[in-house]
Write a protein that holds these residues in place. Sequence first.
Motif, PDB file in Angstrom:
ATOM      1  N   GLU A 163       1.137  -1.344  -0.359  1.00 17.43           N
ATOM      2  CA  GLU A 163      -0.071  -0.014   0.575  1.00 17.43           C
ATOM      3  C   GLU A 163       0.651   1.111  -0.396  1.00 17.43           C
ATOM      4  O   GLU A 163       1.185   1.634   0.993  1.00 17.43           O
ATOM      5  N   PRO A 164       1.086   1.554  -1.334  1.00 16.56           N
ATOM      6  CA  PRO A 164       2.280   3.056  -0.992  1.00 16.56           C
ATOM      7  C   PRO A 164       1.455   4.279  -0.209  1.00 16.56           C
ATOM      8  O   PRO A 164       3.000   4.886  -0.026  1.00 16.56           O
ATOM      9  N   SER A 165       0.846   4.417  -0.129  1.00 14.25           N
ATOM     10  CA  SER A 165       0.622   5.358   0.667  1.00 14.25           C
ATOM     11  C   SER A 165       0.626   5.222   2.111  1.00 14.25           C
ATOM     12  O   SER A 165       1.288   6.877   2.892  1.00 14.25           O
ATOM     13  N   LEU A 166       1.441   4.119   2.462  1.00  9.40           N
ATOM     14  CA  LEU A 166       1.926   3.552   3.949  1.00  9.40           C
ATOM     15  C   LEU A 166       3.317   4.397   3.791  1.00  9.40           C
ATOM     16  O   LEU A 166       3.420   4.191   5.142  1.00  9.40           O
ATOM     17  N   GLY A 167       4.177   4.933   2.988  1.00 11.10           N
ATOM     18  CA  GLY A 167       4.840   4.925   3.539  1.00 11.10           C
ATOM     19  C   GLY A 167       6.086   5.861   4.452  1.00 11.10           C
ATOM     20  O   GLY A 167       6.174   5.719   4.823  1.00 11.10           O
ATOM     21  N   PRO A 168       4.739   7.020   3.465  1.00 11.14           N
ATOM     22  CA  PRO A 168       4.876   8.208   5.011  1.00 11.14           C
ATOM     23  C   PRO A 168       4.722   8.185   6.527  1.00 11.14           C
ATOM     24  O   PRO A 168       5.303   8.540   7.051  1.00 11.14           O
ATOM     25  N   HIS A 169       3.422   7.233   6.518  1.00 12.91           N
ATOM     26  CA  HIS A 169       3.329   6.719   7.587  1.00 12.91           C
ATOM     27  C   HIS A 169       4.494   6.028   8.626  1.00 12.91           C
ATOM     28  O   HIS A 169       4.685   6.030  10.291  1.00 12.91           O
ATOM     29  N   LEU A 170       4.887   5.118   7.682  1.00 12.98           N
ATOM     30  CA  LEU A 170       5.530   4.098   8.485  1.00 12.98           C
ATOM     31  C   LEU A 170       6.632   5.273   9.279  1.00 12.98           C
ATOM     32  O   LEU A 170       7.579   4.902  10.331  1.00 12.98           O
ATOM     33  N   ILE A 171       7.331   6.434   7.907  1.00 11.42           N
ATOM     34  CA  ILE A 171       8.621   7.426   8.409  1.00 11.42           C
ATOM     35  C   ILE A 171       8.788   7.840   9.574  1.00 11.42           C
ATOM     36  O   ILE A 171       8.909   8.042  10.444  1.00 11.42           O
ATOM     37  N   GLN A 172       6.435   8.345   9.536  1.00  6.82           N
ATOM     38  CA  GLN A 172       5.791   8.682  10.526  1.00  6.82           C
ATOM     39  C   GLN A 172       6.499   8.186  12.440  1.00  6.82           C
ATOM     40  O   GLN A 172       6.415   9.067  13.090  1.00  6.82           O
TER      41      GLN A 172
END
Length: 413
Positions: free
Chosen positions: A331-340
């Motif tokens: 789910e590409p949209s999860l990238g920024p949230h994983l970094i957060q």
Amino acid sequence: MPPLASFLAAWLGWILLEEQPEWVAAPRPVLLGLLLALPWALAWRWHRAAARGRVCPEWRGVLFFAAPLLLHLLWLGPCGGLELLGRVDWPAALGSWAGVLPWLWFLPPLRFGEARAAGLAPAAARRLVFRQLRGILFFLLPVAVISQFWEWGSAWLIEPLGEETAERLLGLGSLALVVPLVFPVLPRALGASGRLPAWQEAARELWPGRGRPPRVLYWPTQGLIANAIAVGAGSFGWVLLSDRLLQRLDGPTVRAVLAHELSHLRRGHHLILGAGGLAALFLGEEITLLLGEDAPGSLSIFLGLGLALVPFVPASRCFEMQADLDAMTREPSLGPHLIQALVVLGGPEPRLGFRHLPPARRVEELARCLADPARAEFWHRRARRYRRLYLGAALLALLFQVLHLAGPDRGSL
């Protein structure tokens, strides 16, 4: 989570002292009594200090690992506690872990002091200590059953098969008992207390494997731990989300963490590491056999642990990066949230740096992987290499066991 590292160190220390009786003094009742009372006096002191706001937070690391272990080894060795334990005729199910009984005595007050130092109210601190003791006892239950299995099996098999063949058959039989005994109790042993229906539905959406998704469980830590852990493998696994994690992260960020843990379960990272660890113990035994009969029996355990730990940290860190990349691919949209999540949890959770890359380095690597697919493939390639290393070691160890069973002279290195 139960302090398993300190518990394992206490167990190994007991085994080492048992094989070196010259290190153990005669019982000294006064010193033994003082040691038994000391942690409870310290707990009372920390309780008073916490009530007055005078608690030093740096104590927590010492209390987490070293204090119960140090008192336990002092009790066993110089003060003669091991000699007292040796006078008792323990049943097999108890004798396999009787040497850590003093550690179980020292643990509660010291953990209570740690909880008070972390700011928990007395009632919450007691709940935390009880949950950790219960978790340790859950881990001891399979050991007790396997020890009894060894005693009964030895009585039946040694005479018709010979000692060496019987021991190897019993070792393989014990491994066959481990999985059905340990897997069902793992979530409870780690402190899970119930399901999270909303996040179970998210797991169903995110699950990249076949069959039903793993179960998502609530992990109460009295607000001390902000983390998530995957237990088991595939659909026969669990994801534990801690109370503090759910408090500190918003919904999309928790979803990213959940996707990361589901990747661990789909790829079987924990089973691979576990299989490699067992293989290392068997290979340590093979090396000890080469050293001859004069080598102490505990040497194979320490050699095996050494062989297991050398690749463990780099392999674990590599698997963590692979799970991050899988989550972002799913789910590409999860990238920024994983970094957060890494940014939010990285500061107050320094323990993540042992099995994981340091948070700042991990965030940097994830940003590089997002910008450069070749960098992401580099981590996947490394993960495949570690997977082959661990599985190859497991097959090699199994081969040696089969060769030993085929003939006592065929299984040596």
